[in-house]
Design an enzyme around this catalytic site. Structure first.
Site, PDB file in Angstrom:
ATOM      1  CE  LYS A  95       3.545  -3.255   4.618  1.00 38.58           C
ATOM      2  NZ  LYS A  95       4.446  -3.962   5.541  1.00 38.58           N
ATOM      3  CB  THR A  96      -2.671  -5.618   7.140  1.00 41.29           C
ATOM      4  OG1 THR A  96      -1.941  -5.938   5.955  1.00 41.29           O
ATOM      5  CG2 THR A  96      -4.083  -6.136   7.020  1.00 41.29           C
TER       6      THR A  96
ATOM      7  CG  ASP B 186      -1.296  -5.954   1.527  1.00 38.27           C
ATOM      8  OD1 ASP B 186      -0.353  -5.161   1.705  1.00 38.27           O
ATOM      9  OD2 ASP B 186      -1.511  -6.936   2.247  1.00 38.27           O
TER      10      ASP B 186
ATOM     11  CB  THR C 267       7.342  -4.743   1.306  1.00 37.18           C
ATOM     12  OG1 THR C 267       7.079  -5.290   0.018  1.00 37.18           O
ATOM     13  CG2 THR C 267       6.450  -5.415   2.331  1.00 37.18           C
TER      14      THR C 267
ATOM     15  NE  ARG D 266       2.491 -10.979   9.922  1.00 34.10           N
ATOM     16  CZ  ARG D 266       2.544 -10.369   8.751  1.00 34.10           C
ATOM     17  NH1 ARG D 266       3.624 -10.454   8.008  1.00 34.10           N
ATOM     18  NH2 ARG D 266       1.532  -9.663   8.327  1.00 34.10           N
TER      19      ARG D 266
HETATM   20  N1  LIG Z   1       1.926  -1.509  16.499  1.00 34.18           N
HETATM   21  C1  LIG Z   1       1.479  -2.719  16.801  1.00 34.18           C
HETATM   22  N2  LIG Z   1       1.043  -2.999  18.029  1.00 34.18           N
HETATM   23  C2  LIG Z   1       0.637  -4.242  18.355  1.00 34.18           C
HETATM   24  N3  LIG Z   1       0.600  -5.277  17.494  1.00 34.18           N
HETATM   25  C3  LIG Z   1       1.002  -5.058  16.246  1.00 34.18           C
HETATM   26  C4  LIG Z   1       1.451  -3.779  15.831  1.00 34.18           C
HETATM   27  N4  LIG Z   1       1.793  -3.839  14.527  1.00 34.18           N
HETATM   28  C5  LIG Z   1       1.562  -5.100  14.154  1.00 34.18           C
HETATM   29  N5  LIG Z   1       1.100  -5.840  15.176  1.00 34.18           N
HETATM   30  C6  LIG Z   1       0.815  -7.280  15.134  1.00 34.18           C
HETATM   31  O1  LIG Z   1       1.590  -7.840  14.094  1.00 34.18           O
HETATM   32  C7  LIG Z   1       0.784  -8.563  13.188  1.00 34.18           C
HETATM   33  C8  LIG Z   1       1.209  -8.222  11.779  1.00 34.18           C
HETATM   34  O2  LIG Z   1       0.831  -6.910  11.430  1.00 34.18           O
HETATM   35  P1  LIG Z   1       0.288  -6.548   9.962  1.00 34.18           P
HETATM   36  O3  LIG Z   1      -0.418  -7.710   9.372  1.00 34.18           O
HETATM   37  O4  LIG Z   1      -0.466  -5.289  10.082  1.00 34.18           O
HETATM   38  O5  LIG Z   1       1.650  -6.308   9.190  1.00 34.18           O
HETATM   39  P2  LIG Z   1       1.883  -5.816   7.693  1.00 34.18           P
HETATM   40  O6  LIG Z   1       2.779  -4.628   7.781  1.00 34.18           O
HETATM   41  O7  LIG Z   1       0.589  -5.653   6.997  1.00 34.18           O
HETATM   42  O8  LIG Z   1       2.701  -7.017   7.050  1.00 34.18           O
HETATM   43  P3  LIG Z   1       2.770  -7.499   5.492  1.00 34.18           P
HETATM   44  O9  LIG Z   1       3.678  -6.549   4.782  1.00 34.18           O
HETATM   45  O10 LIG Z   1       3.378  -8.866   5.598  1.00 34.18           O
HETATM   46  O11 LIG Z   1       1.378  -7.527   4.970  1.00 34.18           O
HETATM   47  C9  LIG Z   1      -0.668  -8.178  13.503  1.00 34.18           C
HETATM   48  O12 LIG Z   1      -1.469  -9.316  13.556  1.00 34.18           O
HETATM   49  C10 LIG Z   1      -0.629  -7.554  14.866  1.00 34.18           C
HETATM   50  O13 LIG Z   1      -1.080  -8.465  15.834  1.00 34.18           O
HETATM   51 MG   LIG Z   2      -0.266  -6.813   5.460  1.00 36.49          MG
END
Ligand SMILES: Nc1ncnc2c1ncn2[C@@H]1O[C@H](COP(=O)(O)OP(=O)(O)OP(=O)(O)O)[C@@H](O)[C@H]1O
Ligand SMILES: [Mg+2]
Length: 349
Positions: free
Chosen positions: A68-69, A113, A162, A221
């Protein structure tokens, strides 16, 4: 690494944060998987660029660590717009939000977020800002208070949560596009790992990629984190190439099992099977039994356990599925909810 935190939890430690940021894909083409969301989002952004407008507000929902981030950063990059980052818990007063909104520049992307954790008054201010690009700044208190309207430049709100179910309808409805991120397939995670291994300059066999991917709980992640642990193992054991056996040995040592379950998942499953005879048991009771917050069990452990067919959700509570007993290597008690189904199975062999 500290052992206070299971390896497969999606949250991360400070030093790991830096590495995590380095591995983030920077544009939609590098973003692996989620093809539907990627296509739809790409269309939204493309159209906004043609119209020379800021893109519609975007809501991204899904379990932790799915991107998401990362996607919010990609949205800003694709729109060539600056990105402002804040979060629901950081905005407790409407004034906090007013300060952020009134300092936005035209076209800026505002990433909020954990948007489901924003306070009510801030949320109400956000409704108007999203819809009319306007906020009312309240000056003074009580009967003498007056609202001074303030126009905002057009901006794009990217909300992440989430728990989409916790968002009030009026807020959800104000997003022009909602993308729900799903767990990744093993093949997609292999692609994520290949890309990361290349960036970390590691030699890893295809079989090792699938071994790691298979234990990553459908989460990029976690895949990246397990890769770093396997890298540590290879470094200490002076391996030039990481093969499936060393990957498996390393991950076994870190207590990440063959299905990718970590200590939290296993303790939830064990509590469900051993303390509550397979359920049904309420989520909060289960959370207390494992000494965790209800929200952690609900957003971190449960989605994956349900997806793997180990746990079931019923109106009366959580239940252990037959494969849970099998995975834990425990015989199912006769009075468990699925015992009759199981004895059927047993009759056959
Ligand atoms: N589609 C993708 N392709 C490659 N790497 C990814 C992908 N999605 C996420 N990642 C990797 O996973 C890590 C975590 O992703 P991210 O921080 O965007 O998750 P999030 O959904 O925001 O989690 P949270 O809910 O904990 O904030 C990133 O640092 C990235 O390296
Ligand atoms: Mg995030």
């Amino acid at each position: 690494m500290s052992d206070s935190k299971p390896l497969t939890h999606a949250g991360s430690e400070p030093e790991e944060h830096v590495l995590e940021a380095a591995l983030r894909p920077r544009n939609l083409d590098d973003f692996v998987g989620q093809s539907r969301v990627r296509q739809q989002l790409s269309l939204v952004l493309e159209a906004a660029k043609i119209r020379e407008r800021s893109a519609d507000h975007v809501l991204l929902s899904g379990p932790p660590g799915l991107g998401k981030t990362t996607l919010s950063m990609i949205i800003a990059a694709e729109m060539n717009a600056p990105l402002r980052i804040s979060s629901g818990p950081a905005i407790q007063h409407a004034g906090d939000l007013a300060a952020i909104l009134s300092s936005l520049t035209e076209g800026e992307v505002l990433f909020l977020d954990e948007i489901h954790r924003m306070s009510r008054p801030a949320e109400e201010m956000l409704y108007m800002a999203m819809e009319d690009f306007r906020v009312d700044i309240v000056v003074g208190k009580g009967a003498g208070a007056t609202a001074i309207p303030l126009d905002l430049p057009p901006f794009t709100l990217v909300g992440a949560t989430t728990r989409a179910g916790l968002l009030p309808g009026p807020l959800r409805d104000r997003f022009g596009f909602t993308g729900h991120l799903e767990f990744y397939t093993v093949e997609e995670l292999e692609l994520v790992l290949r890309r990361s291994a290349m960036m970390l300059d590691l030699r890893v066999t295809s079989a090792a990629f699938s071994e790691i991917a298979g234990r990553s709980r459908g989460t990029p992640r976690i895949a990246n984190r397990l890769l770093r642990r396997v890298r540590d193992w290879a470094l200490v054991h002076k391996l030039e190439e990481i093969d499936a056996q060393s990957a498996a040995a390393a991950l076994d040592m870190y207590e990440v099992d063959s299905k990718g379950l970590d200590r939290l998942d296993r303790s939830v499953l064990e509590a469900l099977c051993l303390k509550f005879g397979g359920g049904p048991v309420g989520l909060s009771t289960l959370a207390i039994a494992v000494g965790e917050e209800t929200e952690t069990v609900e957003t971190v452990a449960e989605p994956y356990l349900v997806r793997e067919g180990l746990m079931g959700r019923t109106p009366r509570g959580r239940i252990a599925m037959p494969s849970a007993w099998k995975h834990l290597g425990i015989a199912m008690p006769k009075d468990a909810i699925f015992a009759s189904a199981q004895s059927y199975e047993n009759d056959e062999d």
